[in-house]
Design a protein around this motif. Structure first.
Motif, PDB file in Angstrom:
ATOM      1  N   GLN A 152       0.703  -1.126  -0.050  1.00 37.41           N
ATOM      2  CA  GLN A 152       0.059   0.125   0.095  1.00 37.41           C
ATOM      3  C   GLN A 152       0.751   1.274   0.071  1.00 37.41           C
ATOM      4  OE1 GLN A 152      -3.154  -0.288   2.966  1.00 37.41           O
ATOM      5  NE2 GLN A 152      -2.849  -2.311   3.111  1.00 37.41           N
ATOM      6  N   GLU A 153       1.995   1.299   0.949  1.00 36.86           N
ATOM      7  CA  GLU A 153       2.712   2.407   1.073  1.00 36.86           C
ATOM      8  C   GLU A 153       3.477   2.670  -0.176  1.00 36.86           C
ATOM      9  OE1 GLU A 153       3.376   5.508   4.105  1.00 36.86           O
ATOM     10  OE2 GLU A 153       1.733   4.683   2.871  1.00 36.86           O
ATOM     11  N   ALA A 154       3.991   1.747  -0.743  1.00 34.71           N
ATOM     12  CA  ALA A 154       4.914   1.739  -1.831  1.00 34.71           C
ATOM     13  C   ALA A 154       4.157   2.310  -2.914  1.00 34.71           C
ATOM     14  CB  ALA A 154       5.723   0.435  -2.246  1.00 34.71           C
ATOM     15  N   ALA A 155       2.830   1.933  -3.279  1.00 30.87           N
ATOM     16  CA  ALA A 155       1.989   2.347  -4.218  1.00 30.87           C
ATOM     17  C   ALA A 155       1.650   3.775  -4.092  1.00 30.87           C
ATOM     18  CB  ALA A 155       0.690   1.588  -4.241  1.00 30.87           C
ATOM     19  N   ARG A 156       1.581   4.304  -2.723  1.00 32.24           N
ATOM     20  CA  ARG A 156       1.079   5.690  -2.281  1.00 32.24           C
ATOM     21  C   ARG A 156       2.489   6.591  -2.771  1.00 32.24           C
ATOM     22  NH1 ARG A 156      -0.543   3.675   2.775  1.00 32.24           N
ATOM     23  NH2 ARG A 156      -2.687   2.879   2.687  1.00 32.24           N
ATOM     24  N   LYS A 157       3.465   6.201  -2.033  1.00 38.04           N
ATOM     25  CA  LYS A 157       4.632   7.050  -2.046  1.00 38.04           C
ATOM     26  C   LYS A 157       5.621   7.071  -3.471  1.00 38.04           C
ATOM     27  CE  LYS A 157       5.366   7.818   2.876  1.00 38.04           C
ATOM     28  NZ  LYS A 157       4.821   9.020   2.870  1.00 38.04           N
ATOM     29  N   LEU A 158       5.546   5.761  -3.784  1.00 37.97           N
ATOM     30  CA  LEU A 158       6.653   5.498  -4.938  1.00 37.97           C
ATOM     31  C   LEU A 158       6.036   4.975  -6.026  1.00 37.97           C
ATOM     32  CD1 LEU A 158       9.166   3.134  -2.866  1.00 37.97           C
ATOM     33  CD2 LEU A 158       9.286   5.557  -3.224  1.00 37.97           C
ATOM     34  N   ARG A 159       4.712   4.951  -6.253  1.00 38.34           N
ATOM     35  CA  ARG A 159       3.935   4.614  -7.454  1.00 38.34           C
ATOM     36  C   ARG A 159       4.329   3.389  -7.850  1.00 38.34           C
ATOM     37  NH1 ARG A 159       1.079   7.911  -5.749  1.00 38.34           N
ATOM     38  NH2 ARG A 159       0.506   9.913  -6.416  1.00 38.34           N
TER      39      ARG A 159
END
Length: 571
Positions: A301-308
């Motif tokens: 989830q966080e890699a999707a939000r922050k790193l796309r």
């Protein structure tokens, strides 16, 4: 003993190469390259078995659902190499991953290789010299409960897919597939699109003012909260049919302003004779806790939000970091950290941000996942001491470095102190206006006086129509009850309620976990499958269902109702 040889088998060549560095002489480390056996395709069964109870699924449905496994053609060479290496070994170490798939791979290796030497199951959460040495000293037997769990899911997936997919081919089109988890994930995306199609937007207006004190030129914003004692409606007061929500009393507890009313109120407030007074000032302590270390789903989830990153990309990069000894095992729903890891995180936070930045006591986190298994650790930097991202800038590059940096920051922050400050809330009345009505405005400001974990890391958030955002740092001027204010500007704004947002990979992973659908290790492959099958198309970060997804879900709902119930797939 001199002259002895120990054979160690892992899943991947990269993992084998890293482990071999730490085991030294006397050990040969080879890779199975994933599973060596799987259920045979029914068409490839021996002729005499095709007519019996095995014939349809390669599972004996009349005799305890016994599966019929074979070594695939692609793996025959690998198995032959492993058998040759085993002939010269005095001991066999099965060092596959410590999860259902890893345990199943170990069991299949044991069953196929049929070793005549002692066999030990060696497990570890990170590939460091210390972790490998500890694993050597603490071997165990194969966990048959984990093997049974994996086999049960594999059998259920075969029964589901081979029973339902042919129906899709006949009724909708060739090349389609149904799966225990993929069909539930597709239904989630379709259901959200149905909600969006049925959504009726509602229009409403509000007012914002810029205010100042006579003694201070500092301006601050306040928003209209009540008019004539009635709360002014915001977007969250409307349902998805465009109507104000009705309370248990049978009445709406908010009033919606239209353009005419809002504009008239704004014009009235511009009159210099209107009295504007602070009614109340309230100040409360503000505290914000750090997020837990990463599990598989929260990392995606966080890699999707922050790193796309896509879920598949995140897992691919994390796999490489794990196999090369930079992070702990990346398929886990645990939020636990070992005592050594907690000590490492606290020491590093203290060194980098000061002793006061560390929490008074070590923080312990409990998983909220329905099917959490706490045996593993959370995902963290590998080792009993952590390498900082700065130390690895010349070693890791591109996406590898970005993901390591994210994991390192989250781990360090998880053991740091709360962020602290104060939030001031002010109520201001203006009026009377438009007859006898009094307009009530609200303003708030949060001042963070101790940043704590925010020095290292701040968690991102998904889009949510009705979520209350974390207060932004904003300082109000000193105000007291009874103080008179001046209106500098007033603006009437029109708004329209928004439909439920489409799923992103991050929000779909979060929902799958909340509903207990699938496992963290399967989320990336499930999302990839529904995209590759043409059920869903990424548009920006949004997942948009195609017409074929609607057709498949409708057919499954009508004729295979139980199979697309979310609780059927859970676990």
């Amino acid at each position: 003993m001199p002259g002895t040889k120990k054979l160690v088998i892992v899943e991947s060549p990269a993992k084998a190469k890293t482990i071999a560095q730490y085991l030294g002489d006397g050990y040969e480390v080879l890779a199975s390259v994933g599973h060596i056996r799987d259920l045979i395709e029914p068409k490839n069964l021996p002729a005499e078995l095709k007519r019996g109870s095995l014939g349809k699924f390669s599972i004996d449905v009349e005799n305890g659902f016994a599966p019929y496994y074979v070594v695939s053609d692609q793996k025959k060479k690998t198995v032959a190499e492993l058998k040759r290496a085993l002939k010269g070994a005095d001991e066999l170490y099965l060092a596959t991953d410590e999860d259902r798939e890893g345990e199943a791979i170990a069991w299949h290796l044991l069953d196929e290789l049929k070793p005549k030497v002692p066999v030990k199951r060696m497990v570890f959460h990170e590939i460091t010299k210390e972790a490998i040495q500890r694993a050597q000293e603490n071997t165990r037997d194969i966990d048959t409960a984990l093997v049974d769990a994996q086999e049960t899911r594999r059998i259920l997936d075969r029964l589901y897919g081979y029973e339902v997919s042919p129906v899709l081919w006949r009724k909708i089109g060739p090349g389609l597939s149904a799966g225990r988890v993929q069909s539930a994930a597709t239904r989630l995306v379709v259901d959200r699109e149905r909600e969006r199609l049925a959504f009726v937007p509602a229009g409403y207006w509000d007012l914002s003012t810029q205010l100042t004190t006579s003694a201070d030129s500092t301006q601050f914003e306040a928003r209209l909260a009540k008019l004539g004692g009635s709360r002014v409606a915001t977007g969250r007061d409307f349902d998805d049919k465009g109507q104000l929500k009705v309370q248990t009393s049978g009445r709406a507890d908010a009033v919606a302003l239209d353009e005419k009313a809002a504009t008239a109120l704004a014009d009235a407030l511009r009159d210099a004779s209107v009295s504007v007074v602070v009614t109340s000032v309230d100040s409360k302590p503000y505290t914000r806790r750090p997020a837990a270390p990463f599990s598989t789903s929260t990392l995606q989830q966080e890699a999707a939000r922050k790193l796309r990153f896509s879920a598949r990309q995140t897992m691919s990069v994390a796999q490489g970091l794990y196999e090369n000894g930079y992070i702990t095992y990346m398929r886990t729903d645990s939020l636990n950290l070992s005592q050594q890891a907690i000590a490492a995180a606290r020491a590093q936070a203290s060194s980098l941000y000061g002793a006061e930045s560390v929490s008074d006591k070590p923080r312990v986190y409990a998983s909220k996942s329905k099917n959490a298994q706490e045996a593993h650790e959370a995902i963290r930097p590998a080792g009993d001491t952590f390498r900082t991202p700065g130390q690895l800038e010349g070693v890791l590059r591109g996406n590898d470095w970005k993901l390591y940096d994210l994991i390192w920051k989250r781990t360090i922050a998880s053991q740091m102190a709360d962020a602290k400050g104060s939030t001031a809330s002010v109520v201001i009345t203006a009026g009377p206006v438009l007859g006898d009505s009094v307009a009530e405005f609200a303003a708030s400001g949060t001042v963070i006086t101790f940043r704590g974990f925010l020095q290292a890391y701040e968690e991102s958030r998904d889009e949510d129509r009705n979520d209350v955002a974390e207060p932004k740092e904003a300082k109000l001027p000193p105000l007291t009850a009874g103080q008179k204010l001046e209106i500098v500007d007033v603006e009437a704004k029109g708004h329209e309620t928004s439909a439920p947002p489409r799923y992103t990979e991050a929000s779909l992973v979060k929902t799958l976990e909340e509903l207990g659908i699938g496992r963290p290790s399967t989320y990336a492959s499930i999302i990839s499958t529904i995209i590759d099958r043409g059920y869903v198309t990424p548009r920006g970060t949004a997942l948009v269902p195609n017409w074929i997804a609607f057709s498949v879900v409708r057919l499954l709902e009508d004729y295979f109702t139980d199979l697309v119930q979310y609780d059927f797939t859970a676990g």
